[in-house]
Design an enzyme around this catalytic site. Structure first.
Site, PDB file in Angstrom:
ATOM      1  N   ASN A 124      -4.297  -0.036   5.628  1.00  0.00           N
ATOM      2  CA  ASN A 124      -5.702   0.377   5.637  1.00  0.00           C
ATOM      3  C   ASN A 124      -6.280   0.157   7.029  1.00  0.00           C
ATOM      4  O   ASN A 124      -5.737  -0.611   7.826  1.00  0.00           O
ATOM      5  CB  ASN A 124      -6.514  -0.506   4.682  1.00  0.00           C
ATOM      6  CG  ASN A 124      -6.237  -0.220   3.230  1.00  0.00           C
ATOM      7  OD1 ASN A 124      -5.215  -0.636   2.714  1.00  0.00           O
ATOM      8  ND2 ASN A 124      -7.128   0.482   2.586  1.00  0.00           N
TER       9      ASN A 124
ATOM     10  N   CYS B  86      -0.040   2.438  -0.506  1.00  0.00           N
ATOM     11  CA  CYS B  86       0.132   2.666  -1.942  1.00  0.00           C
ATOM     12  C   CYS B  86       1.619   2.820  -2.212  1.00  0.00           C
ATOM     13  O   CYS B  86       2.278   3.691  -1.633  1.00  0.00           O
ATOM     14  CB  CYS B  86      -0.621   3.931  -2.363  1.00  0.00           C
ATOM     15  SG  CYS B  86      -0.325   4.383  -4.077  1.00  0.00           S
TER      16      CYS B  86
ATOM     17  N   HIS C  55     -12.685   5.118   2.238  1.00  0.00           N
ATOM     18  CA  HIS C  55     -11.508   4.235   2.190  1.00  0.00           C
ATOM     19  C   HIS C  55     -10.407   4.894   3.019  1.00  0.00           C
ATOM     20  O   HIS C  55      -9.700   5.791   2.551  1.00  0.00           O
ATOM     21  CB  HIS C  55     -11.111   4.110   0.710  1.00  0.00           C
ATOM     22  CG  HIS C  55      -9.887   3.311   0.412  1.00  0.00           C
ATOM     23  ND1 HIS C  55      -9.919   2.066  -0.180  1.00  0.00           N
ATOM     24  CD2 HIS C  55      -8.569   3.594   0.562  1.00  0.00           C
ATOM     25  CE1 HIS C  55      -8.694   1.625  -0.366  1.00  0.00           C
ATOM     26  NE2 HIS C  55      -7.855   2.530   0.073  1.00  0.00           N
TER      27      HIS C  55
ATOM     28  N   HIS D 213      -6.941   4.822   5.214  1.00  0.00           N
ATOM     29  CA  HIS D 213      -5.710   4.199   5.707  1.00  0.00           C
ATOM     30  C   HIS D 213      -5.568   4.684   7.159  1.00  0.00           C
ATOM     31  O   HIS D 213      -5.989   5.788   7.498  1.00  0.00           O
ATOM     32  CB  HIS D 213      -4.524   4.579   4.827  1.00  0.00           C
ATOM     33  CG  HIS D 213      -4.550   3.840   3.514  1.00  0.00           C
ATOM     34  ND1 HIS D 213      -3.708   2.793   3.227  1.00  0.00           N
ATOM     35  CD2 HIS D 213      -5.363   3.967   2.438  1.00  0.00           C
ATOM     36  CE1 HIS D 213      -3.989   2.318   2.018  1.00  0.00           C
ATOM     37  NE2 HIS D 213      -4.996   3.019   1.518  1.00  0.00           N
TER      38      HIS D 213
ATOM     39  N   ARG E 284      -5.650  -6.793  -2.511  1.00  0.00           N
ATOM     40  CA  ARG E 284      -5.145  -5.822  -3.492  1.00  0.00           C
ATOM     41  C   ARG E 284      -4.316  -4.719  -2.815  1.00  0.00           C
ATOM     42  O   ARG E 284      -3.098  -4.686  -2.931  1.00  0.00           O
ATOM     43  CB  ARG E 284      -6.334  -5.230  -4.280  1.00  0.00           C
ATOM     44  CG  ARG E 284      -5.953  -4.431  -5.506  1.00  0.00           C
ATOM     45  CD  ARG E 284      -5.513  -3.016  -5.239  1.00  0.00           C
ATOM     46  NE  ARG E 284      -6.520  -2.199  -4.559  1.00  0.00           N
ATOM     47  CZ  ARG E 284      -6.258  -1.000  -4.058  1.00  0.00           C
ATOM     48  NH1 ARG E 284      -5.042  -0.488  -4.139  1.00  0.00           N
ATOM     49  NH2 ARG E 284      -7.195  -0.309  -3.427  1.00  0.00           N
ATOM     50  N   ASP E 285      -4.982  -3.858  -2.050  1.00  0.00           N
ATOM     51  CA  ASP E 285      -4.271  -2.733  -1.417  1.00  0.00           C
ATOM     52  C   ASP E 285      -3.235  -3.282  -0.442  1.00  0.00           C
ATOM     53  O   ASP E 285      -2.136  -2.748  -0.292  1.00  0.00           O
ATOM     54  CB  ASP E 285      -5.292  -1.855  -0.671  1.00  0.00           C
ATOM     55  CG  ASP E 285      -4.844  -0.417  -0.507  1.00  0.00           C
ATOM     56  OD1 ASP E 285      -3.637  -0.178  -0.500  1.00  0.00           O
ATOM     57  OD2 ASP E 285      -5.708   0.462  -0.370  1.00  0.00           O
TER      58      ASP E 285
END
Ligand code: HMG
Ligand code: MG
Length: 317
Positions: free
Chosen positions: A258, A249, A216, A218, A23-24
Site C-alpha cells: 500500500n 492482496c 485506497h 497500492h 490487515r492489508d
C-alpha cells in the site's frame, strides 16, 4: 476561474488517515506475526496518533492464515481509548459474528468491481456478493456496528484489465445505500494514474457525498502519492495507507505494498494539511513492523527518515 484552479480550492485542511498495515500489510506476508507482536504494532500506531486502524480480517483462516488470530487480537484491542476505532474485514455472517463477539465496533465489507477478481478473492459472483451484503450490512448495523465498504480493482483488475468506471460507481452507490458510512475505492494492484483518478472521483461524486469516499492506493508503480494529490484536489479527505508500505492482496497477482503511511503523512505535513499523526513515532512504528517481519519495508520515508530543517549555521560549510 479554470476547472483545475477550482479543484485546487477543494483541498481539505485536515485528512483522516485510515491505517491498514495490520490487515492489508500482514495478510500478504509469508511470515505469520504472533498476536503479541501485532499488539505491540497496534500500540505503536496509536502512539503515533492514528485513530482509525484496520487490525485484522474475520475471513477463513484457510484462505488467510496470517490473520487466523483475528478473534484473540480484536478482543485484546478493546482496552484502548474510546476515540480509537479498530476495524476488521468481514466477508459473511460468520465473520460478522466473530467480529462482534470480539467486541469490535466497526467492520468493513469488501468486494471487487471485477467479476474475476471477486471470484478469486471471495469465491462469489459480484451479484451474489451484493445479495449477501444486502443481508449482512443491516445485520451489522442492527448490532450497533459501523460499516465501511471496499470496492477493489476500480483502477484495474489483474485478470480483466480496465474496469468501466460506471460499474464501480454502481457498486459503490449500492453499498452506500445499504448503510455503509464510507466506501473505500481500491487501486488493488497499483496501476492508477492521476487523470484516471480525477475521472473516477468525479464520477463517484455524481452519486456519493464527498465524505463517503475514501481512496485506497497500492503503490506498485509509484503513482500512489500523485493519485492522493488528485484526490485531495477533488476534496477527498480520507486516505488508506499502510505503515512502512506493507501490503498486498494474496488473491490479486502483482499486488504489492500500500501507499506507506509515513509517505502520506510526510507529504500532507509539508502541504500544511493536518492528520493528527506525528511523523517521528510513526517512523518508529514502521521500524517495529520491519523488525517483526525481519525485512526492510518499501516505504520511502520509512527508509530515509523524517527530514528536519537544521539552522543554517549548522548546515553551511
Ligand atoms: P468459501 O470457501 O467459498 O466459503 O470461502 P465457505 O462458506 O464454503 O467456507 C469454507 C470454509 O471456510 C469453511 O470451513 C467455513 O467454515 C470457513 P471448513 O468447513 O472448510 O472447515 N469460513 C470461515 N471461517 C472463519 N471465518 C469466516 C469464514 N467463512 C467461511 N468468516 C470466504 C469464502 C469469503 C470465506 C473466503 O473466500 C475468504 O476467506 N476470502 C478472504 C479473502 C481475503 O481476505 N482477501 C484479502 C482481503 S481483500 C483486499 O486485500 C483488498 C482491499 O485491501 C482493497 C484493495 O486493495 O482493493 C480490501
Ligand atoms: Mg488493499
Amino acid at each position: 476561474m479554470s476547472a483545475s484552479a477550482e479543484l485546487l480550492t477543494l483541498t481539505p485542511d485536515g485528512v483522516s488517515v485510515y491505517e491498514v498495515g495490520l490487515r492489508d500489510g500482514l495478510q500478504n506476508e509469508p511470515l505469520v506475526v504472533p498476536t503479541e507482536g501485532k499488539l505491540r504494532l497496534a500500540q505503536a500506531l496509536v502512539d503515533a496518533g492514528l485513530k482509525r486502524i484496520e487490525a485484522t480480517s474475520f475471513v477463513s483462516p484457510k484462505w488467510v492464515p496470517q490473520l487466523a488470530d483475528a478473534g484473540e487480537l480484536a478482543a485484546s484491542l478493546t482496552g484502548f481509548a474510546e476515540d480509537i476505532t479498530f476495524s476488521a474485514l468481514v466477508p459473511n455472517e460468520r465473520g460478522l459474528e466473530r467480529a462482534s463477539q470480539a467486541g469490535l465496533r466497526e467492520v468493513a465489507v469488501f468486494m471487487s468491481a471485477s467479476e474475476t477478481h471477486n471470484r478469486a478473492n471471495i469465491n462469489k459472483t459480484v451479484e451474489s456478493t451484493l445479495g449477501l451484503f444486502e443481508e449482512l450490512v443491516p445485520q451489522a448495523l442492527a448490532l450497533g456496528l459501523r460499516v465501511r465498504a471496499y470496492v477493489s480493482t476500480v483502477w484495474g483488475c489483474p485478470y480483466e484489465g480496465e474496469i468501466p468506471i460506471a460499474r464501480s460507481v454502481e457498486i459503490a452507490t449500492k453499498l452506500f445505500a445499504l448503510g455503509c458510512y464510507q466506501v473505500s475505492l481500491g487501486d488493488t494492484i497499483g496501476v492508477g494514474t492521476p487523470r484516471q483518478t480525477l475521472n473516477i472521483v468525479q464520477a463517484m461524486l455524481q452519486s456519493l457525498p464527498r465524505e463517503a469516499i475514501a481512496l485506497h492506493f497500492h503503490d506498485t508503480r509509484g503513482t500512489a502519492l500523485a493519485n492522493v494529490l488528485m484526490g485531495l484536489e477533488c476534496g477527498i479527505s480520507t486516505f488508506d495507507s499502510s505503515v512502512g508500505g506493507l501490503g498486498g492482496c494474496p488473491y490479486a497477482p502483482g499486488a504489492s505494498g500500500n501507499l506507506a503511511t509515513e509517505d502520506l503523512v510526510y507529504m500532507l505535513d509539508g502541504m500544511g494539511v493536518s492528520t493528527g499523526v506525528a511523523l517521528e513515532p510513526l517512523v518508529a512504528a514502521g521500524t517495529l513492523a520491519a523488525q517483526l517481519l525481519g525485512r526492510k519495508l518499501p516505504g520511502k520515508v520509512h527508509q530515509a527518515g523524517p527530514f528536519r530543517l537544521r539552522p543554517f549555521a549548522q548546515t553551511s560549510r
